[in-house]
Design a protein around this motif. Structure first.
Motif, mmCIF file in Angstrom:
data_model
loop_
_atom_site.group_PDB
_atom_site.id
_atom_site.type_symbol
_atom_site.label_atom_id
_atom_site.label_comp_id
_atom_site.label_asym_id
_atom_site.label_seq_id
_atom_site.Cartn_x
_atom_site.Cartn_y
_atom_site.Cartn_z
ATOM 1 N N MET A 40 -8.684 9.931 -0.255
ATOM 2 C CA MET A 40 -7.613 10.558 -1.036
ATOM 3 C C MET A 40 -8.056 11.929 -1.542
ATOM 4 S SD MET A 40 -4.816 8.488 -1.508
ATOM 5 C CE MET A 40 -4.151 8.701 -3.134
ATOM 6 N N GLU A 41 -9.289 12.027 -2.012
ATOM 7 C CA GLU A 41 -9.796 13.302 -2.519
ATOM 8 C C GLU A 41 -9.840 14.351 -1.416
ATOM 9 O OE1 GLU A 41 -13.874 15.106 -4.462
ATOM 10 O OE2 GLU A 41 -13.350 13.025 -4.898
ATOM 11 N N ALA A 42 -10.298 13.961 -0.219
ATOM 12 C CA ALA A 42 -10.347 14.895 0.911
ATOM 13 C C ALA A 42 -8.946 15.362 1.289
ATOM 14 C CB ALA A 42 -11.032 14.237 2.105
ATOM 15 N N MET A 43 -7.983 14.442 1.285
ATOM 16 C CA MET A 43 -6.600 14.786 1.617
ATOM 17 C C MET A 43 -6.014 15.735 0.572
ATOM 18 S SD MET A 43 -3.335 12.212 1.897
ATOM 19 C CE MET A 43 -3.678 11.611 0.245
ATOM 20 N N THR A 44 -6.211 15.446 -0.698
ATOM 21 C CA THR A 44 -5.687 16.283 -1.774
ATOM 22 C C THR A 44 -6.319 17.665 -1.741
ATOM 23 O OG1 THR A 44 -5.323 14.316 -3.110
ATOM 24 C CG2 THR A 44 -5.337 16.402 -4.276
ATOM 25 N N SER A 45 -7.611 17.707 -1.500
ATOM 26 C CA SER A 45 -8.312 18.989 -1.414
ATOM 27 C C SER A 45 -7.779 19.820 -0.246
ATOM 28 C CB SER A 45 -9.815 18.733 -1.252
ATOM 29 O OG SER A 45 -10.501 19.933 -1.077
ATOM 30 N N ASP A 46 -7.551 19.182 0.881
ATOM 31 C CA ASP A 46 -6.992 19.868 2.045
ATOM 32 C C ASP A 46 -5.605 20.423 1.734
ATOM 33 O OD1 ASP A 46 -6.813 20.619 4.837
ATOM 34 O OD2 ASP A 46 -5.459 18.921 5.091
ATOM 35 N N ALA A 94 0.840 -1.208 0.000
ATOM 36 C CA ALA A 94 0.000 0.000 0.000
ATOM 37 C C ALA A 94 0.869 1.250 0.000
ATOM 38 C CB ALA A 94 -0.928 -0.012 1.216
ATOM 39 N N GLU A 95 1.947 1.252 0.781
ATOM 40 C CA GLU A 95 2.847 2.405 0.806
ATOM 41 C C GLU A 95 3.481 2.623 -0.567
ATOM 42 O OE1 GLU A 95 4.151 2.264 5.524
ATOM 43 O OE2 GLU A 95 5.363 1.191 4.040
ATOM 44 N N GLY A 96 3.839 1.534 -1.247
ATOM 45 C CA GLY A 96 4.398 1.657 -2.592
ATOM 46 C C GLY A 96 3.421 2.312 -3.549
ATOM 47 N N ARG A 97 2.163 1.911 -3.474
ATOM 48 C CA ARG A 97 1.149 2.520 -4.351
ATOM 49 C C ARG A 97 0.913 3.976 -3.994
ATOM 50 N NH1 ARG A 97 -2.735 -2.672 -4.728
ATOM 51 N NH2 ARG A 97 -1.613 -3.704 -6.405
ATOM 52 N N LEU A 98 0.888 4.287 -2.705
ATOM 53 C CA LEU A 98 0.708 5.675 -2.290
ATOM 54 C C LEU A 98 1.888 6.527 -2.741
ATOM 55 C CD1 LEU A 98 -0.732 5.060 1.291
ATOM 56 C CD2 LEU A 98 -1.957 6.073 -0.647
ATOM 57 N N ASN A 99 3.103 5.983 -2.646
ATOM 58 C CA ASN A 99 4.285 6.731 -3.086
ATOM 59 C C ASN A 99 4.252 7.040 -4.582
ATOM 60 O OD1 ASN A 99 5.676 7.125 -0.661
ATOM 61 N ND2 ASN A 99 6.598 5.096 -0.761
ATOM 62 N N GLN A 100 3.551 6.229 -5.352
ATOM 63 C CA GLN A 100 3.443 6.488 -6.786
ATOM 64 C C GLN A 100 2.550 7.689 -7.081
ATOM 65 O OE1 GLN A 100 1.965 2.784 -8.320
ATOM 66 N NE2 GLN A 100 4.000 1.858 -8.432
ATOM 67 N N THR A 101 1.601 7.981 -6.193
ATOM 68 C CA THR A 101 0.627 9.035 -6.497
ATOM 69 C C THR A 101 0.725 10.271 -5.614
ATOM 70 O OG1 THR A 101 -1.020 7.965 -5.085
ATOM 71 C CG2 THR A 101 -1.064 7.393 -7.415
ATOM 72 N N LEU A 102 1.123 10.124 -4.356
ATOM 73 C CA LEU A 102 1.110 11.264 -3.442
ATOM 74 C C LEU A 102 2.242 12.234 -3.748
ATOM 75 C CD1 LEU A 102 0.419 9.653 0.055
ATOM 76 C CD2 LEU A 102 -1.207 10.620 -1.574
ATOM 77 N N ARG A 103 1.897 13.510 -3.836
ATOM 78 C CA ARG A 103 2.874 14.602 -3.935
ATOM 79 C C ARG A 103 2.288 15.761 -3.140
ATOM 80 N NH1 ARG A 103 4.928 10.706 -5.537
ATOM 81 N NH2 ARG A 103 6.259 10.395 -7.357
ATOM 82 N N LEU A 104 2.453 15.693 -1.820
ATOM 83 C CA LEU A 104 1.836 16.650 -0.907
ATOM 84 C C LEU A 104 2.893 17.470 -0.187
ATOM 85 C CD1 LEU A 104 -0.747 14.158 0.618
ATOM 86 C CD2 LEU A 104 -1.168 15.818 -1.192
ATOM 87 N N ARG A 105 2.451 18.558 0.418
ATOM 88 C CA ARG A 105 3.404 19.467 1.053
ATOM 89 C C ARG A 105 4.177 18.810 2.184
ATOM 90 N NH1 ARG A 105 -1.622 20.727 3.042
ATOM 91 N NH2 ARG A 105 -1.804 21.326 5.244
ATOM 92 N N TRP A 106 3.607 17.800 2.846
ATOM 93 C CA TRP A 106 4.316 17.143 3.946
ATOM 94 C C TRP A 106 5.447 16.254 3.454
ATOM 95 C CZ3 TRP A 106 -1.112 17.138 3.907
ATOM 96 C CH2 TRP A 106 -1.682 18.061 4.791
#
Length: 197
Positions: A173-179, A34-46
């Protein structure tokens, strides 16, 4: 939002979501998946991190947790241009460009020099220990819960559970990206770059 304190809490929440406590043996692998898949898509300020790159013969190794480069700085407030390997690989190279070359950053002609960089860093894994945590679990536990639960549902070959969990993950994911977008751009002012009448 579900509050999850650490990896152990996540394990219990995933087991409850999928209705199967027997997945404990494979859960570390499912979390890493799951972390591998998230790392492929997440690009957040944190995820934004900084590092110093030490160049030898034009190459500097990328940070171990590197996902994507934001900037390499020639000097403070002087970002370099992202280029291709052709831009930085020979006498016709461009002095203001850098390129990613495998697990390295390449800048033509740099030797014994350091450059600062900003980049997106991978998630610190939760499988390091039962009390491990990271910024994503602390801020958006539902994303972690549903990402790992989706991996578990797939592992269990439970099509109904996959169909139930996918929209939950998408909504989290949408709520996180929107935030993240609101935090980054809520005070931004749009200024046209053309002559206006």
């Amino acid at each position: 939002m579900t509050a999850l304190a650490d990896y152990l809490d996540l394990r219990l929440a995933v087991a409850d979501h999928v209705g199967n406590r027997e997945i404990a043996d494979v859960l570390p692998r499912l979390v890493r998946q799951a972390e591998g898949r998230l790392n492929q898509t997440l690009r957040l300020r944190w995820q934004i991190a900084s590092a110093q790159l030490a160049f030898v013969a034009g190459l500097a190794p990328l940070p171990a947790d590197y996902l994507e480069m934001l900037n390499v700085w020639a000097a403070p407030a002087q970002p370099m241009r992202a280029g291709t390997l052709a831009d930085v690989a020979g006498p016709c190279s461009q002095w203001d460009a850098f390129a990613i070359d495998g697990a390295n950053v390449r800048i033509y002609g740099l030797d014994g020099v350091t450059r600062a960089c900003d980049y997106y860093a991978a998630l610190p894994t939760l499988t390091a220990g039962p009390t491990a945590t990271n910024w994503l679990l602390e801020r958006y536990p539902d994303v972690y819960l549903y990402a790992v639960a989706l991996a578990a549902a797939t592992h269990l070959r439970d099509a109904a559970l996959v169909q139930t969990t996918q929209p939950l993950l998408a909504a989290a994911m949408e709520a996180m990206t929107s935030d993240d977008e609101r935090a980054r751009w809520s005070q931004a002012v749009v200024r046209p770059r053309m002559v206006t009448p």
